[in-house]
Design a protein around this motif. Sequence first.
Motif, PDB file in Angstrom:
ATOM      1  N   LEU A   1       0.836  -1.247   0.029  1.00  0.00           N
ATOM      2  CA  LEU A   1       0.110  -0.111   0.084  1.00  0.00           C
ATOM      3  C   LEU A   1       0.908   1.230  -0.025  1.00  0.00           C
ATOM      4  O   LEU A   1       1.906   1.246   0.666  1.00  0.00           O
ATOM      5  N   PRO A   2       0.594   2.120  -0.907  1.00  0.00           N
ATOM      6  CA  PRO A   2       1.361   3.540  -0.927  1.00  0.00           C
ATOM      7  C   PRO A   2       1.113   4.253   0.382  1.00  0.00           C
ATOM      8  O   PRO A   2       0.172   4.010   1.032  1.00  0.00           O
ATOM      9  N   LYS A   3       2.315   5.069   0.759  1.00  0.00           N
ATOM     10  CA  LYS A   3       2.253   5.777   1.893  1.00  0.00           C
ATOM     11  C   LYS A   3       1.157   7.051   1.666  1.00  0.00           C
ATOM     12  O   LYS A   3       0.845   7.413   0.580  1.00  0.00           O
ATOM     13  N   GLY A   4       0.399   7.017   3.131  1.00  0.00           N
ATOM     14  CA  GLY A   4      -0.712   8.087   3.101  1.00  0.00           C
ATOM     15  C   GLY A   4      -2.300   7.351   2.559  1.00  0.00           C
ATOM     16  O   GLY A   4      -3.013   7.917   2.885  1.00  0.00           O
ATOM     17  N   PHE A   5      -2.192   6.038   2.206  1.00  0.00           N
ATOM     18  CA  PHE A   5      -3.466   5.498   1.829  1.00  0.00           C
ATOM     19  C   PHE A   5      -4.192   5.073   3.453  1.00  0.00           C
ATOM     20  O   PHE A   5      -3.572   4.626   4.280  1.00  0.00           O
ATOM     21  N   CYS A   6      -5.527   5.403   3.390  1.00  0.00           N
ATOM     22  CA  CYS A   6      -6.264   5.295   4.540  1.00  0.00           C
ATOM     23  C   CYS A   6      -7.116   4.283   4.286  1.00  0.00           C
ATOM     24  O   CYS A   6      -7.688   4.056   3.359  1.00  0.00           O
ATOM     25  N   PHE A   7      -7.387   3.515   5.201  1.00  0.00           N
ATOM     26  CA  PHE A   7      -8.550   2.532   5.803  1.00  0.00           C
ATOM     27  C   PHE A   7      -9.127   2.401   6.780  1.00  0.00           C
ATOM     28  O   PHE A   7      -8.183   2.867   7.754  1.00  0.00           O
ATOM     29  N   LEU A   8     -10.113   1.603   7.090  1.00  0.00           N
ATOM     30  CA  LEU A   8     -10.758   1.476   8.640  1.00  0.00           C
ATOM     31  C   LEU A   8     -10.334   0.376   9.111  1.00  0.00           C
ATOM     32  O   LEU A   8     -10.444  -0.976   8.307  1.00  0.00           O
ATOM     33  N   ILE A   9     -10.264   0.094  10.297  1.00  0.00           N
ATOM     34  CA  ILE A   9      -9.978  -1.402  11.042  1.00  0.00           C
ATOM     35  C   ILE A   9     -10.819  -1.230  12.104  1.00  0.00           C
ATOM     36  O   ILE A   9     -11.328  -0.136  12.643  1.00  0.00           O
ATOM     37  N   SER A  10     -11.013  -2.446  12.950  1.00  0.00           N
ATOM     38  CA  SER A  10     -11.856  -2.435  13.930  1.00  0.00           C
ATOM     39  C   SER A  10     -10.920  -2.364  15.170  1.00  0.00           C
ATOM     40  O   SER A  10      -9.684  -2.758  15.279  1.00  0.00           O
ATOM     41  N   ARG A  11     -11.529  -1.527  16.026  1.00  0.00           N
ATOM     42  CA  ARG A  11     -10.651  -1.153  17.327  1.00  0.00           C
ATOM     43  C   ARG A  11     -10.426  -2.745  18.164  1.00  0.00           C
ATOM     44  O   ARG A  11      -9.317  -2.746  18.701  1.00  0.00           O
ATOM     45  N   SER A  12     -11.381  -3.388  18.225  1.00  0.00           N
ATOM     46  CA  SER A  12     -11.496  -4.599  19.020  1.00  0.00           C
ATOM     47  C   SER A  12     -10.558  -5.764  18.515  1.00  0.00           C
ATOM     48  O   SER A  12      -9.947  -6.191  19.325  1.00  0.00           O
ATOM     49  N   ASP A  13     -10.344  -6.009  17.125  1.00  0.00           N
ATOM     50  CA  ASP A  13      -9.409  -6.981  16.706  1.00  0.00           C
ATOM     51  C   ASP A  13      -8.746  -6.469  15.666  1.00  0.00           C
ATOM     52  O   ASP A  13      -7.940  -7.471  15.394  1.00  0.00           O
ATOM     53  N   GLY A  14      -8.535  -5.402  15.194  1.00  0.00           N
ATOM     54  CA  GLY A  14      -7.518  -5.021  14.587  1.00  0.00           C
ATOM     55  C   GLY A  14      -7.821  -5.430  12.897  1.00  0.00           C
ATOM     56  O   GLY A  14      -7.270  -5.049  12.141  1.00  0.00           O
ATOM     57  N   THR A  15      -8.983  -5.941  12.516  1.00  0.00           N
ATOM     58  CA  THR A  15      -9.317  -6.453  11.442  1.00  0.00           C
ATOM     59  C   THR A  15      -9.614  -5.507  10.440  1.00  0.00           C
ATOM     60  O   THR A  15     -10.272  -4.295  10.840  1.00  0.00           O
TER      61      THR A  15
END
Length: 433
Positions: free
Chosen positions: A28-42
């Motif tokens: 993934l290129p630097k600066g690319f954003c995505f969402l993860i779950s706080r509970s398990d990091g998925t």
Amino acid sequence: MAYDVEICTAKTIAPEATVTTHAQGVPLPKGFCFLISRSDGTLVQPAFEFFADSHLTIGPTPKLACSKNTTAAIAADLTDFHHFLDARKKRVSDVDEDLLKAYADTLMDLESAVTLEKFAAATIHRRWSTVTKLVAFCVKRGYLRKPPALLSKQTKRGTVQVLDVGVHLPGLNDADELITALHPQTVVGILDELGPNPLVERNGLIELALATTAQRLMAELCYHAGLRRTEVCDLQALTILMTRTEGRDPLTAVAVPVVGKGNKKRNVPIPVWLLDALKRYATGVRQHLIDLRLLHHNYKDHGFLFVLDTNNRRHVGNPITPQTFDRHFAIARDRLFKRLSKELDLARYESAQRERITIHALRHTFALYTYMEKRANGDMDAIKYVQSVLGHSLRDTTESIYLRSANAFESETRESIRLHIEGQPFMRIGAAA
């Protein structure tokens, strides 16, 4: 069942890790954003697929298709939407027309954490646009149980499919959405709350002050050069230090390269006196804070011009982020209101409260002042100059935002310009000490 999302941003990848097989995927290129779950990091799906589809170029080594600031803003919009789903114990697959209408209602009811006022129409439209693009993506992929209808729409970039959802959003062309210039007294007031004036008067001459705050200088750049807050935060110290100002009239301007939206570079005229003040900050306060950062953590100089001045060893010398700049500005605005409320001029206090005093308002003020001054001086195409300085790709953008506003509030804008010019302490300027 809750998503409980947070934003994750891809960091720099080591050279030896940039080559991967197809089975392993691609970096993934630097600066690319995505969402993860706080509970398990998925990874949170299908948001990740949407990010990859809309924000990455196609190829063996994908790159960001837009600026890192744009991806961060879209990630923040989708974080808000997933929190909305969490509160209702829904999944993305449950989204239908009724749920989207409920989300639109919340956008118009919520208050900004920065201004403590209802969201501006532009903010509502941006958030709605982000969410509806995600939902349209899900409709095309067949991820929704009760998908809303899609319809074809002609745009400047061709035909696109958009959601056919009947919601009533505040109009972007309403009179109260027109941009107005901040009153000169308001500008002076908010700048003074952010830090000491970078200019002082001695024996009838205006000279550079010994020191001021990073926040004051950052706001001065928005007001005198029309920079966005992210552009200010991204300025490099070396860029400023390499700009030649020796022997130049302090009231003239020097073009400085700035990286704006979409990683597009443009040259922005910045007043010489402000550049000299920035240089003094870079070689004085900033260098001291960078030295402390090196002493505490053995970190190399990151290169950003504006850094945190704090007693916290963990953060001292770190770059000032747009969010931190926002927070300092909001605190300064609160102090300004508190000070004005104690003064006898009630009319001035009430007038200031009606103004939209934000960092971006300084950029709008710069644009309107510049447009009106250029036109008053005989420039028949002043909007072209403003478009170039602001970094708008399309002339239509500048005209729709600023030209219409300037025409609608011409008398007030002219009065603001007159007060602005009369209030400047630039009768005689001494050499920078």
